[in-house]
Structure formats: structure tokens, C-alpha cells
Design an enzyme around this catalytic site. Structure first.
Site, PDB file in Angstrom:
ATOM      1  N   ASP A 285       0.717  -1.321  -0.018  1.00 14.94           N
ATOM      2  CA  ASP A 285       0.227   0.066   0.110  1.00 14.94           C
ATOM      3  C   ASP A 285       1.133   1.454   0.231  1.00 14.94           C
ATOM      4  O   ASP A 285       2.003   1.479   0.799  1.00 14.94           O
ATOM      5  CB  ASP A 285      -0.850  -0.062   1.483  1.00 14.94           C
TER       6      ASP A 285
ATOM      7  N   HIS B 107       2.323   2.924  -8.935  1.00 10.19           N
ATOM      8  CA  HIS B 107       2.386   1.562  -9.297  1.00 10.19           C
ATOM      9  C   HIS B 107       3.363   1.319 -10.112  1.00 10.19           C
ATOM     10  O   HIS B 107       4.002   0.139 -10.000  1.00 10.19           O
ATOM     11  CB  HIS B 107       1.210   1.273 -10.220  1.00 10.19           C
TER      12      HIS B 107
ATOM     13  N   LEU C 239      12.269 -20.613  -4.587  1.00 10.74           N
ATOM     14  CA  LEU C 239      11.014 -19.128  -4.200  1.00 10.74           C
ATOM     15  C   LEU C 239      10.072 -19.286  -5.285  1.00 10.74           C
ATOM     16  O   LEU C 239       9.718 -19.557  -6.886  1.00 10.74           O
ATOM     17  CB  LEU C 239      11.379 -17.420  -4.387  1.00 10.74           C
TER      18      LEU C 239
HETATM   19  C1  FPP Z   1      -1.723   0.165  -3.113  1.00  7.99           C
HETATM   20  O1  FPP Z   1      -1.377   1.215  -3.544  1.00  7.99           O
HETATM   21  C2  FPP Z   1      -1.956  -0.778  -3.886  1.00  7.99           C
HETATM   22  C3  FPP Z   1      -2.799  -1.599  -5.341  1.00  7.99           C
HETATM   23  C4  FPP Z   1      -4.066  -1.273  -4.996  1.00  7.99           C
HETATM   24  C5  FPP Z   1      -1.662  -1.653  -6.353  1.00  7.99           C
HETATM   25  C6  FPP Z   1      -0.774  -2.622  -6.047  1.00  7.99           C
HETATM   26  C7  FPP Z   1      -0.333  -2.962  -7.118  1.00  7.99           C
HETATM   27  C8  FPP Z   1       1.877  -2.479  -7.470  1.00  7.99           C
HETATM   28  C9  FPP Z   1       2.652  -2.672  -6.548  1.00  7.99           C
HETATM   29  C10 FPP Z   1       1.746  -2.845  -8.332  1.00  7.99           C
HETATM   30  C11 FPP Z   1       1.604  -3.353  -9.182  1.00  7.99           C
HETATM   31  C12 FPP Z   1       2.038  -5.446  -9.698  1.00  7.99           C
HETATM   32  C13 FPP Z   1       2.163  -5.974 -10.038  1.00  7.99           C
HETATM   33  C14 FPP Z   1       2.986  -7.058  -9.488  1.00  7.99           C
HETATM   34  C15 FPP Z   1       2.987  -5.237 -11.337  1.00  7.99           C
HETATM   35  P1  FPP Z   1      -2.977   2.978  -3.181  1.00  7.99           P
HETATM   36  O2  FPP Z   1      -2.886   2.596  -4.632  1.00  7.99           O
HETATM   37  O3  FPP Z   1      -3.891   2.458  -2.759  1.00  7.99           O
HETATM   38  O4  FPP Z   1      -2.000   3.939  -2.301  1.00  7.99           O
HETATM   39  P2  FPP Z   1      -2.716   4.854  -1.353  1.00  7.99           P
HETATM   40  O5  FPP Z   1      -3.111   4.364  -0.353  1.00  7.99           O
HETATM   41  O6  FPP Z   1      -1.337   5.803  -1.055  1.00  7.99           O
HETATM   42  O7  FPP Z   1      -3.149   5.804  -2.287  1.00  7.99           O
END
Ligand code: FPP
Length: 227
Positions: free
Chosen positions: A12, A30, A124
Site C-alpha cells: 500500500d 504503481h 521461491l
Molecule cells: C495500493 O496502493 C496498491 C495497489 C492497489 C496495487 C498494488 C500494485 C503494485 C504494487 C504494482 C503492480 C504490481 C505488479 C506485480 C505489476 P494505493 O494505490 O492504494 O496507494 P494509496 O493508499 O497511497 O492511494
């Protein structure tokens, strides 16, 4: 000293990181988050973790703006395409949990191909949770059990979950400062050790990961019993 076999991560803070850096678009977070996935995968493999389960897209994430959803889907496709050599080089097996039938045929094909190419590896296992939600997983499993018609046990129910081939989670890490599970691996985390850090996912370091492993090693896990 106990070692963690299965580490699960709620990645997150990407959006907040992008804002902090002055980017107009949350999606930049992201993109950097995806490179952190790469870094952690190599590191976890090097330190002997057997399963790394990463929350890439939840059943609730469809509520995000369409542009962000589309970007995340494209990013996952690009990620898998680019990461295959890394998986092959590091003997990483690729798996998913979640209902991937709802994804585009192209992404489903990419997932199937990556799984097939890496299925024989025993290092892994990187598990991406895509269109995953614990409640959805449990309801799918219950419906399966109803179809089979036998009374379930914890063991037989476990075998109906998306995670049937993986052990329970030893360590759950959530970055980004919130202290909640967000519908992630609720059954599988029944006895996990939980680590919440304010660090935003793109800034999460391998040093911090190692510190968590060290703390875990010292925890006395009783699983409801006494020592
Ligand atoms: C939460 O951050 C993150 C997500 C909903 C997506 C997680 C995705 C990635 C780390 C990248 C894609 C992954 C791969 C494997 C290609 P948020 O957007 O909710 O952050 P915020 O809470 O700061 O708004």
C-alpha cells in the site's frame, strides 16, 4: 531460530508516494511499485523464503477510476512479460490466487504462459493475488464444497481454497501506515505474525524486510498452545 516460509505483502501507499513526489498521476506510484516487486522477489529468493504472496489487485479495486484499473492491468501484463527472464534466471515459480477468469483473455494467456514456463522450479514461488478477495475465495470454496456434498473439515476446506498448494502465511506485512487486512488471506493468516509499517510501498527497503525477518525469528509462536 524459526525461519519464515511464507511471507504475504499488502503493497500500500503507491498513490501517496506519487503525490509526495509531485507526480500528477497516481499511476506513477504503481510503476515504481512494480519495480519494488522485482527487487523484493530477488531478495526473498536469495534469503530463502519459499512463498511470497503479493496483493496486486483486489476484488474491490475495480471501483477505482477506469484509467487506473486499465493501467494496473497493462502494468501486470508488461511486468509478466519483462519478468520471465528474471524468473528463469532465479528459478522462481510463478503462481496466482484470485478469480483470474474476469481478466482480459490476453492477460489470462500471459499468466498461463508464465506459470507453464516456471512450473518446474523449486526455489521461491511468487504468488500474485489478482482479482483476489478472501470473502470471494471463501464463497467460491463453499460453493465447491456444496457441489461435492461431503461434510468439510479444516483440511478438506483448505484444499478448496486458491492457496491449496501453499502453506499458511508466517508473516504478513502491510506498508503505507494503515492497520487493516483489507480482505486479504483471512483464513490463511489465522496465526500469522502481523507487521504494519508506515513506509510507502515504493520506499520499502530490503533492510526493513530483513529487520522484519529478524523480529519474526525471535517471536515465540504458540498457535493457541502453551510452551
Ligand atoms: C495500493 O496502493 C496498491 C495497489 C492497489 C496495487 C498494488 C500494485 C503494485 C504494487 C504494482 C503492480 C504490481 C505488479 C506485480 C505489476 P494505493 O494505490 O492504494 O496507494 P494509496 O493508499 O497511497 O492511494
Amino acid at each position: 531460530m524459526q525461519e519464515a516460509k511464507h511471507v504475504a505483502v499488502i503493497m500500500d501507499g503507491n498513490g501517496r508516494w506519487a503525490k509526495k513526489q509531485g507526480f500528477k498521476e497516481r499511476i506513477k506510484g504503481h510503476e515504481v511499485g512494480a519495480s519494488k516487486v522485482r527487487e523484493l522477489t530477488i531478495h526473498a529468493s536469495n534469503v530463502g523464503i519459499k512463498y511470497l504472496t503479493l496483493y496486486a489487485f483486489s476484488t474491490e479495486n475495480w471501483k477505482r477510476p477506469k484509467t487506473e484499473v486499465n493501467f494496473l492491468m497493462t502494468l501486470m501484463d508488461r511486468y509478466l512479460k519483462n519478468e520471465l527472464p528474471l524468473f528463469l534466471e532465479n528459478s522462481v515459480r510463478f503462481e496466482t490466487i484470485g478469480n483470474i477468469k474476469a481478466l482480459s483473455p490476453k492477460l489470462q494467456e500471459r499468466i498461463a504462459y508464465t506459470k507453464e514456463q516456471t512450473a518446474h522450479f523449486e526455489g521461491l514461488t511468487q504468488v500474485l493475488a489478482i482479482n483476489y478477495g478472501s470473502k470471494d475465495e471463501i464463497v467460491r470454496a463453499v460453493n465447491e464444497a456444496v457441489k461435492i456434498g461431503d461434510e468439510v473439515t479444516q483440511e478438506s476446506f483448505n484444499m478448496l481454497l486458491d492457496t491449496k498448494n501453499f502453506p499458511d502465511v508466517d508473516i504478513l506485512i502491510r506498508t503505507g501506515g494503515d492497520v487493516r487486512l483489507s480482505n486479504y488471506l483471512l483464513w490463511q493468516c489465522a496465526y500469522s505474525e502481523l507487521f504494519f509499517t508506515p513506509t510507502l510501498w515504493p520506499e520499502f527497503s530490503m533492510e526493513e524486510f530483513d529487520q522484519i525477518l529478524q523480529k519474526f525469528a525471535k517471536i515465540e509462536r504458540r498457535f493457541g498452545g502453551v510452551n
